[in-house]
Design an enzyme around this catalytic site. Sequence first.
Site, PDB file in Angstrom:
ATOM      1  N   GLU A  96       0.798  -1.225   0.000  1.00  0.00           N
ATOM      2  CA  GLU A  96       0.000   0.000   0.000  1.00  0.00           C
ATOM      3  C   GLU A  96       0.833   1.279   0.000  1.00  0.00           C
ATOM      4  O   GLU A  96       0.437   2.275  -0.598  1.00  0.00           O
ATOM      5  CB  GLU A  96      -0.935   0.013   1.223  1.00  0.00           C
ATOM      6  CG  GLU A  96      -2.029  -1.048   1.206  1.00  0.00           C
ATOM      7  CD  GLU A  96      -3.100  -0.772   0.160  1.00  0.00           C
ATOM      8  OE1 GLU A  96      -3.160   0.358  -0.353  1.00  0.00           O
ATOM      9  OE2 GLU A  96      -3.870  -1.701  -0.147  1.00  0.00           O
TER      10      GLU A  96
ATOM     11  N   SER B 226     -33.242 -26.033  43.203  1.00  0.00           N
ATOM     12  CA  SER B 226     -32.758 -25.981  44.593  1.00  0.00           C
ATOM     13  C   SER B 226     -31.854 -24.786  44.878  1.00  0.00           C
ATOM     14  O   SER B 226     -31.569 -24.500  46.046  1.00  0.00           O
ATOM     15  CB  SER B 226     -32.023 -27.280  44.930  1.00  0.00           C
ATOM     16  OG  SER B 226     -32.918 -28.375  44.919  1.00  0.00           O
TER      17      SER B 226
END
Length: 684
Positions: free
Chosen positions: A94, A365
Amino acid sequence: MPESTDQSKTQYSRTKKILKWLAGLTVLGLIFAVILLVYLYATSLPLADNDHNSRLFDIDGEVIATFSPEGKDSIPVKLDQVAPTLTQATISVEDRKFYSHYGFDWKGVARAILVNIKEMNMSQGASTITQQLARNLYLSHEKTWSRKIKEAIYTAQLEMKYTKDEILQMYLNEIYYGHGAYGIESAAQMYFGKSAADLNLAESAMLAGIPKGPTYYSPYNNMKKAKDRQKVVLNSMVTTGSITQEEADEAYNEMLDIKPKSQPKTNEKASYFRDYIRNVVVNDLGIDSAKLEHGGLNIYTTLDMKMQDAAEDAIANGMGKESDLEVGLVSVDPRNGYVKAMVGGTDYNTSQYNHALADNRQPASSFKPIMYLAAISSKQMTAISQFDSKPTVFKYDNDRKTYEPKNFGDKYLGPIDMRKAIAVSDNIYAVSTLMQIGTDPVIEMAKKLGITSSLNPVPSLALGTSPVSPFEMASAYSVLANEGLRNAPIAVLKITDAADRIVYKVPEQTPEQVVDTASAYVVTSLLESVFDTGGTAHRVADKIKRPVAGKTGTTSSDAWLVGYTPELSTAVWVGYDNNQEITTSESRRAAPIFAEYMEKALENVPPKIFPVPEEVVSVYIDPSTGKLAGENCESRRLEVFVRGTEPTEYCDEHEAKPGSNGEEEIQNDRDDSWWNHFKRWWTN
């Protein structure tokens, strides 16, 4: 001769004027350039498009997620969290002169200008990485002279205000890699299912080539074009000296393990928590959703990413991938109410439903401690209160209805006390307790602890048949962990706007004493037995190297473990979305997840025992009678009581020593209680 001399003087005078004029222009130009540079440096850059998206921060001030429309989310990473091969590949293909220029490649610009003048259009460009970043952050991609001028200005400002590494980091977090992946971390996760830090050379070259044409060079769309582009990147790296030709050839020939497009793996951290915060901000704090997505808000939260990572890792290790079993985990700091971790499911990409907030599952429970807390605080019962564990038909509603609960595996233990009943999760004892104290005190206690779900006042309430969310359970247990003090859950600490002005700040919270410290401690002591030998969570006791209290819970389609230390209260639920029955092995997954998470989340926190309040006394009792144990009792157990509820009589086989009323033994045993708790976690 005079005429020639006059001409020479005239020529000299003109030249001198031109030089003065040029010198003046040069000076003016330099002054203008200096003024322009100072102006550009002093002027703030415009709000970037992605800066309009609100950001989510963890407790340490690190960005963990963003809010944006249409699912455009990126995963920001620092430059040192990106594989060096990826940064080298990107720069090579780039902008090879990235670290040597000041934002512009002047040769490339001149070449592009000549081509554009010749063609009479804007077909050519020579964008550096900084120019691309300026365009992506602040501008559209239209090819006009006005856009080019703005791009040049913003490029210069970026170069002035940021270092090269900072610019490269921003670029890698912003660039588009196709298929909705913005930023290198999202791309690495989507294409290869790994972090950007773990990319190898072949993978790096493939990804670095995609931004040139995210659709054209996508390996999902055209593998041949993607491989051709990869080769261009590798050759460019050879040219710049980043790699050798041999390394390039080897990378090009490597078989890439690209994840299926139908199941892209983004693996964003804390996705369920992000959605939860969105709901809190919009629905609870009244901030408009459009402002959340476009207002550039900074949302500072209580999430601890170390704990969040521990939670996600524990779930990944404990759940496996062989079924559709789901999970919910939420963790709260009892000392301030801060929500420290939240996981709402096994895979956010598959299902965004947050099971940590689901209020349609029975806690089973794991609800019993709330009932036992109501019983202890009412002083109607103590740890040695006994009921007969046997098949029982309970009558209620003025004897017009009956309820016949059963114990797991139809196992009944006969006369047992509360500690034993909690350890083995005896259902008959639980319902007997509820029938003795009534449903109203239990429902009232649940509300005090922060349970907001509707609770049905029937005997089965004792067994957790009224649905409650894991979030509520973690919050309720945090009161026990905090000596009866309740801090309402907090997730958002502060919100600021794009100009750093405070939009919201959480009000200072004063803990509320919703239950007395002594009752809270007694129940905590009872819940420690769940992790002792014979307790329902004894299988994971050796994985937790610190004092811990908690309770398991199991239905045909749900498995829970809710527990806590003095620093952390956590609820874990496991089950199926369609209420499909869980197998015995599946019902045992909640406990290991809880244990692994708690130990990892608190690995840097020294173990701490639960503090014993002054209003708690400890005495040796005879378990069979519930009375004070004599010197010759064969079985003795140190038990804790709210002061004034402890037994005062010795078992029938023994009498108190002359002149003793038991008070001396009660006081002397307080230190032994502390030591007993210390030994319990140390020997594990």
